[in-house]
Design an enzyme around this catalytic site. Sequence first.
Site, short mmCIF file in Angstrom:
data_model
loop_
_atom_site.label_atom_id
_atom_site.label_comp_id
_atom_site.label_asym_id
_atom_site.label_seq_id
_atom_site.Cartn_x
_atom_site.Cartn_y
_atom_site.Cartn_z
N SER A 175 39.69 36.74 37.91
CA SER A 175 39.59 35.43 38.55
C SER A 175 40.98 34.97 38.94
O SER A 175 41.97 35.35 38.31
CB SER A 175 38.96 34.41 37.59
OG SER A 175 39.10 33.08 38.09
N TYR A 188 38.39 30.52 29.28
CA TYR A 188 38.11 31.32 30.48
C TYR A 188 39.39 31.93 31.04
O TYR A 188 39.44 33.12 31.39
CB TYR A 188 37.43 30.44 31.53
CG TYR A 188 36.96 31.19 32.75
CD1 TYR A 188 35.77 31.91 32.71
CD2 TYR A 188 37.68 31.17 33.94
CE1 TYR A 188 35.31 32.61 33.83
CE2 TYR A 188 37.24 31.86 35.05
CZ TYR A 188 36.05 32.56 35.00
OH TYR A 188 35.62 33.25 36.10
#
Length: 281
Positions: A175, A188
């Site tokens: 990401s 995350y």
Amino acid sequence: MADNYLERKMEEYRSGKSTGYRTRLTPSGDRPGQLSVKFPPRRVFVTGGASGIGKAIVKAFCDAGCRVAFCDIDAKAGRAAAQALGAQFHPVDVADVAALEACVNRVIGSWGDIDVLVNNVGVSVFKPIDEMTVEEFDRVQHVNLRPVFVTSRSLALHRKAMGEPHYGRIINISSTRYLMSERGTEAYTASKGAVSSLTHALMMSMAPYGVTVNSISPGWICCDGYDSLTDADHNQHPSGRVGRPEDIARMCLFLSLPDNDFINGENIVIDGGMTRKMIYV
């Protein structure tokens, strides 16, 4: 003679007898504007393939004529996706190491090998740090990070037993949050930063088996409700739009092409230019 020739051709054109323009082919035999890509049938395994980016990846490889298997914790969505796309579904909680290893080994046992491994599965828990529990933090790592090692290790053990190195690809979905953050994204962001770092470590370890390892870092990829996005949502991107799951799936196909074995250990950002955009408030 030249004048007579041109007059003759003009008469043919006017009378409808002209043979017309004949399209010139490229040296590869394609018409201009066409590109033929040789994509041999591959055996593909995708984690988290029941929805979103994972489902788009499954579809892209199925459409390319590959044998595709995927796992997901959502059994209902997984069965529906498998039936719609022509893939093989395995209900698995990837946080369960034994279950994930058994799934990978079952696919290898059925097909003889896995050519392309896509570690896509991921969850997000965005909470203020003073509200995030250690258990919640660990759960994100156990879903987003640890399965990358588990599946890659299983493939490495199998390839080692096979002996001779041959074509292989591992593609990890990271990401853009691996290098940029907002408040409350510790779990995350940590998991995706580790995936990006793990990618180049795996690249070195998998090289003796003929397997390249790369990661893809998506930016804003809208998996549902694309039509409800605003002009501001799209226009803030230098590319002029929010991303779609297919943008990531196409890169997975590209990295899997046989000739693209010189792309190795890389993290490829696909975000419409957002992480290169200078922003001051």
